[in-house]
Enzyme design. Structure first.
Site, PDB file in Angstrom:
ATOM      1  N   SER A   1       0.813  -1.213   0.000  1.00 21.97           N
ATOM      2  CA  SER A   1       0.000   0.000   0.000  1.00 21.97           C
ATOM      3  C   SER A   1       0.847   1.263   0.000  1.00 21.97           C
ATOM      4  CB  SER A   1      -0.918   0.002   1.229  1.00 21.97           C
ATOM      5  OG  SER A   1      -1.723  -1.148   1.263  1.00 21.97           O
TER       6      SER A   1
ATOM      7  N   ASP B   1      -2.675  -5.606  10.775  1.00 19.69           N
ATOM      8  CA  ASP B   1      -2.649  -5.935   9.347  1.00 19.69           C
ATOM      9  C   ASP B   1      -2.030  -7.309   9.111  1.00 19.69           C
ATOM     10  OD1 ASP B   1      -3.210  -5.530   6.680  1.00 19.69           O
ATOM     11  OD2 ASP B   1      -1.397  -4.367   6.275  1.00 19.69           O
TER      12      ASP B   1
END
Length: 698
Positions: free
Chosen positions: A381, A506
């Site tokens: 990301s 995450d």
């Protein structure tokens, strides 16, 4: 459980086994009316809650009481101390609380006492030392503190296993541990024990497994441990031990696993015995080690320049005239200064202090060959990851370069630095340095430099591309269990053993890296959150907003309702990851439509159809272990395999079902029903160990 009242007329009943079913509710008070001849009463691994009825004191003939694996809570009632014939007491994996009752010392016939994975607190009672027949004692995964009583650790009868891991025990290991001359396993890991390893431990000559990992032990490895000739597993990792690695460890013929990582050991690593097998040892996190076999990738040991022998200096000083004495003194001073410079140069670590403090942009560019496409090993990301080679020592590293044009990338860099500077664990990706500077065009540049993981990330192993689906990209059942234990251990450390608990936020396969030994390391802490006291205590006003932290498919459902970040969110992500590891299916697979999810998909299959939903490639690996055998050995193994085919299938199925049940518990939609990671670690260890034992027997 109310049907138990109907057994009151069975006056000759001696054995009542109700374990491993789906009985729920509370234990009824009617158990007081069961036969006084009842010797064995087992209701383990059910769904029973509530407390232990006081009337159990009437079962005076009991020699085995199995209550393990339920949801029982409250204190252990004092009436248990009246069951004088008890030999086996199984209270493990429940929700019992309070202190360990001293009256257990009255049960002098006890040979097996299991109290692990509960919520017991306080100190270990000295009265347990009265159980002179005790052979197996497990108090792990509780909230125990204080020192280890010498009366308990010195019980010579304990011969099978003594486990007190995952508590908060303090003080030194008592010298009385040397009384355990017949002990097979000693596990005191993940506590706060200090001091040195007592030399008396060398008297435990029957030890096969010794685990002291994750404490605050200091000093050197005592020479007396050379007497542990039958030792198979030795783990001293994550302590503050120092000195050289003793040569005698290479002479322990049965040693199969040695972990000395994350200490302060120095000097040359032996090259023989277990040290000749890089996959059997772990020595990372000891920056002053050198030498060893090439597979360890350590720097060569530097030989210090030899100073002139003292005898020669004496002869020279005796024969040189007084007129030259000043010259001799000046020469001596010069030699000493040269020696100091030489020693200072040879004592430098593989990564110099200058490099550890930070690398320049030019060094980063050079190490990645100008950020070439050939060195690109992944992207995420907030940036890309490149393979790099450091110019100083040729060390291979992974360099995460932040894309600062991406919103949140700069904050992610700061968050990851804040997190990584405060943690250290064998299953967390180790950071080497960070770089925050400007590039040659004057733009901001930020990167993180990590240890290089030669086997890439877990995602590539679980979901290989079409051109990668060969033997090298398959994970066996035992490999998946080992990786699951590694990940769980990392989360357990973050949640329960950091000064300020940390939520990863995450967890997914692409953030799990595998080294050359297929040991898993959790990485990417760009979304990690420090769990402040306010967020741990719901009664306070301040909370840490979840703001949908994580990746689609792994985000816990409560985060979607703006609930606060918690360690149970990581537990959910781990549960989904574990289901993915065993089914080979991503949580966002196209088959999961409408209300069908990976959790529901597995839940509907258990237990009868568990083998229909697993990834079949892991079973192929289990059967493919004859690559190095000769024809006679292969034929012999084939005969044995055929004769035990059903037993092997049952063994694998039992293992898979047990692991998937843990995954389902962890990925429950209700946070309160999820296991904590310390319990997960222990359960996975038990599943793996049971699987390996049954595999070895077959």
């Amino acid at each position: 459980m109310n049907f138990l009242s109907s057994l009151a007329n069975c006056t000759s009943l001696e054995v009542l086994g109700l374990a491993r079913n789906h009985f729920g509710g509370e234990l009824p008070s009617s158990i007081a009316n069961l036969s006084i001849k009842l010797q064995r009463f087992t209701v383990g691994e059910n769904l029973i809650h509530g407390s232990i009825p006081i009337g159990i004191e009437n079962l005076v003939s009991l020699y085995s009481l199995g209550l393990e694996g339920n949801y029982l809570s409250g204190n252990v009632p004092a009436v248990i101390g009246k069951l004088q014939k008890l030999e086996g007491l199984y209270l493990n994996v429940n929700r019992f609380s309070g202190s360990i009752p001293p009256f257990l010392g009255n049960l002098t016939r006890l040979t097996r006492l299991f109290m692990e994975e509960n919520r017991f607190e306080g100190s270990i009672p000295e009265s347990l030392g009265n159980c002179q027949n005790l052979q197996n004692l497990n108090l792990s995964s509780n909230y125990l503190n204080g020192s280890i009583p010498k009366q308990v650790i010195g019980l010579p009868s304990i011969s099978i296993s003594l486990v007190m891991s995952h508590n908060s025990l303090t003080g030194s290991i008592p010298l009385e541990v040397g009384n355990l001359v017949n002990l097979g396993e000693l596990d005191l890991s993940q506590n706060k024990l200090s001091g040195g390893i007592p030399s008396s431990l060398g008297s435990c000559v029957s030890l096969e497994r010794l685990n002291l990992e994750g404490n605050e032990l200091v000093g050197t490895i005592p020479e007396s441990l050379k007497n542990l000739r039958g030792i198979e597993e030795l783990d001293l990792s994550s302590n503050n031990m120092s000195g050289v690695i003793p040569e005698f460890l290479s002479k322990l013929l049965f040693l199969k696993r040695l972990n000395l990582s994350y200490n302060d050991f120095e000097g040359e690593v032996p090259g023989e015995g277990i040290f000749s097998n890089a996959s059997a040892i772990s020595i990372i996190g000891n920056d002053e080690l050198c030498g060893g076999i090439p597979d360890l990738h350590l720097s060569a040991c530097s030989k210090k320049k030899q100073e002139k022998p003292l005898k020669l200096k004496v002869i020279i000083s005796a024969t040189i005239a007084v007129v030259f004495s000043i010259v001799s003194i000046l020469c001596s001073i010069a030699i000493i200064r040269m020696g100091k410079k030489s020693r200072k140069k040879s004592s430098k670590a593989p990564l110099s202090e200058e490099r550890q403090a930070g690398m320049s942009y030019s060094e980063i560019v050079k190490s990645t060959d100008g950020f070439s496409a050939e060195n690109l090993i992944g992207s995420g990301s907030f940036g890309s990851v490149y393979k790099g080679t450091l110019s100083g020592d040729g060390k291979t590293v992974a360099i995460k370069v932040l894309n600062l044009e991406q919103q949140g990338a700069s904050q992610s860099f700061i968050d990851e630095c804040d997190t990584l500077r405060s943690i250290r664990h064998r299953n967390l990706l180790r950071i080497i340095t960070a770089c925050s500077t400007i590039d040659h065009q004057g733009n901001d540049f930020k990167c993180l430099v990590f240890e290089f993981m030669s086997n890439g990330n877990l995602d590539k192993w679980l979901h290989p591309k079409a051109d990668e689906q060969d033997q090298k990209k398959r994970l066996s059942l035992i490999q998946r269990l080992n990786i699951a234990i590694d990940i769980a251990s990392a989360l357990d450390y973050l949640h329960h053993h950091c000064e300020t608990p940390i939520v990863h936020c995450d967890l997914k396969p692409s953030n799990v890296l595998l080294d050359e030994d297929m040991t898993a390391h959790v990485g990417d802490f760009g979304l990690a959150t420090f769990l402040l006291e306010s967020s741990r205590n719901p009664s306070k006003n301040e909370v840490v907003s979840a703001t949908l932290k994580g990746s689609i498919g792994y985000i816990p459902p409560e985060y979607g309702m703006a609930d606060q970040v918690s360690v149970l969110g990581d537990v959910y992500s781990f549960g989904i990851l574990l289901l993915e590891m065993f089914t080979g299916k991503r949580p966002d697979d196209e088959m999961f439509i409408d209300d069908l999810s990976i959790h529901k998909f597995v839940a509907m299959a258990l237990p009868e159809h568990a083998m229909n939903v697993i990834d079949p490639t892991m079973l192929e690996e289990e059967e493919n272990d004859d690559n190095e055998a000769n024809e006679d050995e292969i034929e012999e193994k084939a005969i044995i395999r055929n004769s035990n085919a059903q037993a092997n299938a049952n063994r694998i199925e039992e293992c898979v079902i047990s692991a998937m049940r843990i995954a389902l518990s962890c990925s429950s939609r209700a946070p309160g029903k999820r296991m904590t990671m310390n319990l997960v670690v222990n359960k996975l260890h038990d599943i793996r160990d049971s699987f390996l034992r049954s595999k070895n027997r077959s």
